[in-house]
Design a protein around this motif. Structure first.
Motif, PDB file in Angstrom:
ATOM      1  N   ASN A   1      -6.280  -2.144  12.232  1.00 21.12           N
ATOM      2  CA  ASN A   1      -5.940  -3.848  11.080  1.00 21.12           C
ATOM      3  C   ASN A   1      -7.055  -3.510   9.456  1.00 21.12           C
ATOM      4  OD1 ASN A   1      -7.986  -4.355  12.111  1.00 21.12           O
ATOM      5  ND2 ASN A   1      -8.148  -6.312  12.092  1.00 21.12           N
ATOM      6  N   GLN A   2      -7.988  -2.855   9.790  1.00 18.35           N
ATOM      7  CA  GLN A   2      -9.401  -2.610   8.774  1.00 18.35           C
ATOM      8  C   GLN A   2      -8.680  -1.065   8.104  1.00 18.35           C
ATOM      9  OE1 GLN A   2     -11.244  -4.668   8.243  1.00 18.35           O
ATOM     10  NE2 GLN A   2     -10.453  -6.141  10.415  1.00 18.35           N
ATOM     11  N   GLY A   3      -8.814  -1.590   6.430  1.00 24.09           N
ATOM     12  CA  GLY A   3      -8.825  -0.339   5.794  1.00 24.09           C
ATOM     13  C   GLY A   3      -7.406  -0.109   5.706  1.00 24.09           C
ATOM     14  N   ALA A   4      -7.625   1.419   5.825  1.00 22.96           N
ATOM     15  CA  ALA A   4      -5.766   2.337   5.765  1.00 22.96           C
ATOM     16  C   ALA A   4      -5.481   2.271   7.513  1.00 22.96           C
ATOM     17  CB  ALA A   4      -6.170   3.313   5.601  1.00 22.96           C
ATOM     18  N   GLY A   5      -5.555   1.644   7.868  1.00 29.17           N
ATOM     19  CA  GLY A   5      -5.286   1.547  10.009  1.00 29.17           C
ATOM     20  C   GLY A   5      -4.264   1.383   9.694  1.00 29.17           C
ATOM     21  N   PRO A   6      -3.552   0.586   9.305  1.00 27.91           N
ATOM     22  CA  PRO A   6      -1.530   0.269   8.865  1.00 27.91           C
ATOM     23  C   PRO A   6      -1.189   1.482   8.613  1.00 27.91           C
ATOM     24  CG  PRO A   6      -3.264  -1.744   8.206  1.00 27.91           C
ATOM     25  CD  PRO A   6      -3.864  -0.800   8.263  1.00 27.91           C
TER      26      PRO A   6
ATOM     27  N   GLY B   1      -7.651  13.088  11.939  1.00 26.69           N
ATOM     28  CA  GLY B   1      -8.638  13.152  11.620  1.00 26.69           C
ATOM     29  C   GLY B   1      -8.455  12.241  10.178  1.00 26.69           C
ATOM     30  N   LEU B   2      -7.669  12.099   9.701  1.00 25.18           N
ATOM     31  CA  LEU B   2      -8.090  10.631   8.352  1.00 25.18           C
ATOM     32  C   LEU B   2      -8.402   9.840   9.469  1.00 25.18           C
ATOM     33  CD1 LEU B   2      -4.557  11.869   6.452  1.00 25.18           C
ATOM     34  CD2 LEU B   2      -7.171  12.364   5.956  1.00 25.18           C
ATOM     35  N   SER B   3      -8.278   9.572  10.169  1.00 27.47           N
ATOM     36  CA  SER B   3      -8.272   8.073  11.011  1.00 27.47           C
ATOM     37  C   SER B   3     -10.044   8.440  11.382  1.00 27.47           C
ATOM     38  CB  SER B   3      -7.741   8.127  12.353  1.00 27.47           C
ATOM     39  OG  SER B   3      -8.145   8.567  13.304  1.00 27.47           O
ATOM     40  N   LEU B   4     -10.756   9.472  11.372  1.00 23.57           N
ATOM     41  CA  LEU B   4     -11.895   9.373  11.574  1.00 23.57           C
ATOM     42  C   LEU B   4     -13.323   8.758  10.273  1.00 23.57           C
ATOM     43  CD1 LEU B   4     -12.485  12.782  13.873  1.00 23.57           C
ATOM     44  CD2 LEU B   4     -12.221  10.487  14.668  1.00 23.57           C
ATOM     45  N   VAL B   5     -12.290   9.293   9.342  1.00 23.47           N
ATOM     46  CA  VAL B   5     -12.732   9.023   7.854  1.00 23.47           C
ATOM     47  C   VAL B   5     -12.427   8.056   7.262  1.00 23.47           C
ATOM     48  CG1 VAL B   5     -12.804   9.648   5.520  1.00 23.47           C
ATOM     49  CG2 VAL B   5     -12.512  11.377   7.119  1.00 23.47           C
ATOM     50  N   LEU B   6     -11.559   7.262   7.248  1.00 24.90           N
ATOM     51  CA  LEU B   6     -10.917   6.009   7.001  1.00 24.90           C
ATOM     52  C   LEU B   6     -10.546   4.851   7.413  1.00 24.90           C
ATOM     53  CD1 LEU B   6      -7.409   8.465   4.403  1.00 24.90           C
ATOM     54  CD2 LEU B   6     -10.326   7.133   3.887  1.00 24.90           C
ATOM     55  N   ILE B   7     -10.652   4.708   8.387  1.00 20.68           N
ATOM     56  CA  ILE B   7     -11.069   3.858   9.472  1.00 20.68           C
ATOM     57  C   ILE B   7     -12.622   2.778   9.922  1.00 20.68           C
ATOM     58  CG2 ILE B   7     -10.771   2.667  11.332  1.00 20.68           C
ATOM     59  CD1 ILE B   7      -8.098   3.865  11.769  1.00 20.68           C
TER      60      ILE B   7
ATOM     61  N   SER C   1       0.681  -0.839  -0.115  1.00 19.21           N
ATOM     62  CA  SER C   1       0.168  -0.339   0.059  1.00 19.21           C
ATOM     63  C   SER C   1       0.756   1.635  -0.173  1.00 19.21           C
ATOM     64  CB  SER C   1      -1.123   0.350   0.995  1.00 19.21           C
ATOM     65  OG  SER C   1      -1.382  -0.941   1.293  1.00 19.21           O
ATOM     66  N   LEU C   2       2.055   1.705  -0.496  1.00 21.61           N
ATOM     67  CA  LEU C   2       3.657   1.940  -1.072  1.00 21.61           C
ATOM     68  C   LEU C   2       2.296   3.307  -1.391  1.00 21.61           C
ATOM     69  CD1 LEU C   2       5.543   2.077   0.886  1.00 21.61           C
ATOM     70  CD2 LEU C   2       6.915   1.663  -1.329  1.00 21.61           C
ATOM     71  N   GLY C   3       1.789   3.318  -2.759  1.00 24.07           N
ATOM     72  CA  GLY C   3       1.293   4.552  -3.191  1.00 24.07           C
ATOM     73  C   GLY C   3       0.318   4.986  -2.317  1.00 24.07           C
ATOM     74  N   LEU C   4      -0.907   4.596  -1.322  1.00 23.69           N
ATOM     75  CA  LEU C   4      -1.676   5.355  -0.129  1.00 23.69           C
ATOM     76  C   LEU C   4      -1.161   6.104   0.494  1.00 23.69           C
ATOM     77  CD1 LEU C   4      -4.244   5.690   0.356  1.00 23.69           C
ATOM     78  CD2 LEU C   4      -4.304   3.745   1.801  1.00 23.69           C
ATOM     79  N   LEU C   5       0.623   5.393   1.259  1.00 22.36           N
ATOM     80  CA  LEU C   5       0.871   5.862   1.948  1.00 22.36           C
ATOM     81  C   LEU C   5       1.916   7.095   1.463  1.00 22.36           C
ATOM     82  CD1 LEU C   5       2.070   5.951   4.781  1.00 22.36           C
ATOM     83  CD2 LEU C   5       4.431   4.473   4.328  1.00 22.36           C
ATOM     84  N   ILE C   6       2.407   7.724   0.759  1.00 24.82           N
ATOM     85  CA  ILE C   6       2.676   8.180  -0.061  1.00 24.82           C
ATOM     86  C   ILE C   6       2.157   9.397  -0.328  1.00 24.82           C
ATOM     87  CG2 ILE C   6       3.985   9.281  -1.704  1.00 24.82           C
ATOM     88  CD1 ILE C   6       5.429   6.553  -2.835  1.00 24.82           C
TER      89      ILE C   6
END
Length: 451
Positions: A383-388, A445-451, A173-178
């Motif tokens: 451990n779900q979605g963008a969590g890691p 803030g991102l965690s509220l949307v992406l997890i 998921s390096l693209g998402l991490l970048i």
């Protein structure tokens, strides 16, 4: 509770032997893995396979990626590519807002180049712009330092985020991490920029230039590299792999925007981190000019290997430590208790910040924290979605809090800026605290949307 005490003692021991005794983090983490294996009562026949498997798997998954990324950074630094990048950014942004320009330059340059080296390379530019704009040198130092620091801990292919990504199994998921890392790093750098601007018109006394030292002007520094590469060629080695990795991530989306045929297969192959960075390295080779470029290339590759080796070994030793934790009974205990605390994404940030502040190295803090976090992702609900991916960014935010006397970057910035140590504590250290905390707020803030 005994296992929790053992874990705390191991972490304290890692900090103590690396910070106080100056023992290599590689040996400290590997030693913690062996001691932890016995302390957590792993079966004797499982100890060596657990450690060697985690060590080897990490080397296999991330070794070439870190090595190629380091090679790109060294070539950009030695060829004048970093200077050419700075020149190109000045042409686009201008010099009307000098601290903003300095922060953006640091933000971009530190993606491939280590932040310590980036500050040294850009120091003459910092002084020249401060003199031209009649603003405080300290404000310019803070802007450059924090711009460099933001992407250094957040955006691959810098080794710290890569190592954390490997330990948390998010290399795919390096693209998402970048993409998310660039956003969080921008928030972090922006908050620190506002802090830097509070010093714009302040007259802060600097240390006198030592008699044996001479200051090189920006023009003289540029002249040392001879003819600089074009801005396009300077940016290509870093933009090419980032674009390829992001395209591969887009191709893998459930909606299959690039189709399911040859286009998909080519995009995914070229966007594999090893392939993307290998192509970036090939692009970097074209920055070498003049006579003896083959000899210079060989020297720079050798230097890159020497520079990358400690990072690789520390990363793999951290993975071995994490492997032992994953096999121990502590994961079950934490699974039953952590989830009820509701700390979630704050846990990796707090652990990373504590380790960074205690022992000084951002990379060691990121490696150690990520190794500990892998078995904790599920009980923390990460451990779900963008969590890691967000856990990696939370660790990166923590790895900025705070830079002080045990951090080499603190001394690079203060010494090259001629800022007295007491003044550096009042100016540079709070800047890293501000950007680390603001970076975490963005991650939360991102965690509220992406997890």
């Amino acid at each position: 509770m005994l296992d929790i005490l053992i874990l705390l003692l191991l972490v304290v021991a890692i900090v103590a032997v690396t910070a106080k005794l100056k023992i290599s983090p590689f040996l400290a983490l590997l030693g913690a893995a062996f001691v932890g294996a016995f302390a957590f009562r792993l079966p004797a026949e499982e100890i060596i396979p657990t450690i060697t498997t985690a060590f080897g798997n990490t080397m296999g998954s991330i070794g070439l990626v870190i090595l190629f990324g380091t090679m790109i950074g060294v070539i950009l630094e030695r060829s004048g590519g970093a200077i050419a990048m700075a020149d190109g950014l000045i042409k686009v942004i201008g010099t009307r807002f000098p601290t903003l320009t300095m922060s953006v330059i640091g933000y971009i340059v530190s993606i491939p180049v280590f932040c310590d080296s980036g500050f040294i390379i850009l120091n003459s530019l910092r002084k020249a712009m401060a003199e031209r704009a009649k603003v405080s040198l300290v404000a310019m130092s803070i802007a450059l330092m924090t711009g460099l620091y933001a992407t250094h801990t957040m955006v691959p292919p810098t080794p710290g985020p890569l190592a954390a990504a490997a330990n948390l199994n998010v290399v795919d998921s390096l693209g998402l991490l970048i993409a998310l890392g660039l956003v969080v790093a921008a928030v972090s750098a922006g908050a620190a920029l506002l802090y830097a601007n509070s010093f714009l018109k302040k007259d802060i006394e600097l240390l006198p230039l030592a008699a044996e030292d001479t200051e090189v002007s920006y023009e003289e520094l540029r002249a040392e590299y001879g003819k600089l590469p074009s801005g396009f060629m300077a940016f290509l080695p870093i933009l090419l792999p980032i674009v390829l990795i992001c395209l591969a991530s887009i191709a893998k989306l459930p909606s299959a925007p690039l189709g399911a045929g040859t286009g998909y297969e080519v995009s995914v192959f070229l966007g594999t981190p090893v392939i993307a960075l290998a192509l970036g390295l090939i692009a970097a080779i074209f920055l070498l000019r003049g006579h003896g470029k083959l000899s210079r290339f060989n020297t720079q590759i050798s230097d890159s290997i020497l520079l990358a080796a400690p990072i690789l070994l520390i990363t793999c030793a951290g993975a071995a430590f994490g492997g032992v934790l994953g096999k121990s009974s502590i994961t079950g205990f934490l699974s039953e208790n952590l989830a009820t605390l509701g700390l979630g994404i704050a846990v990796p940030f707090i652990i990373s910040a504590a380790l960074k502040t205690a022992q000084g190295s951002s990379t060691v803090a990121m490696v150690t924290t990520s190794a500990m976090m892998l078995p904790l992702l599920e009980p923390l609900g990460l451990n779900q979605g963008a969590g890691p991916v967000l856990a990696v960014l939370a660790i990166g935010a923590g790895a900025m809090v705070v830079s002080h006397a045990n951090d080499s970057f603190f001394w690079v910035v203060s010494q090259f800026s001629r800022i007295p140590t007491a003044t550096a504590y009042r100016t540079l250290t709070p800047a890293t605290a501000i950007q680390g905390v603001s970076g975490f707020i963005a991650v939360w803030g991102l965690s509220l949307v992406l997890i």
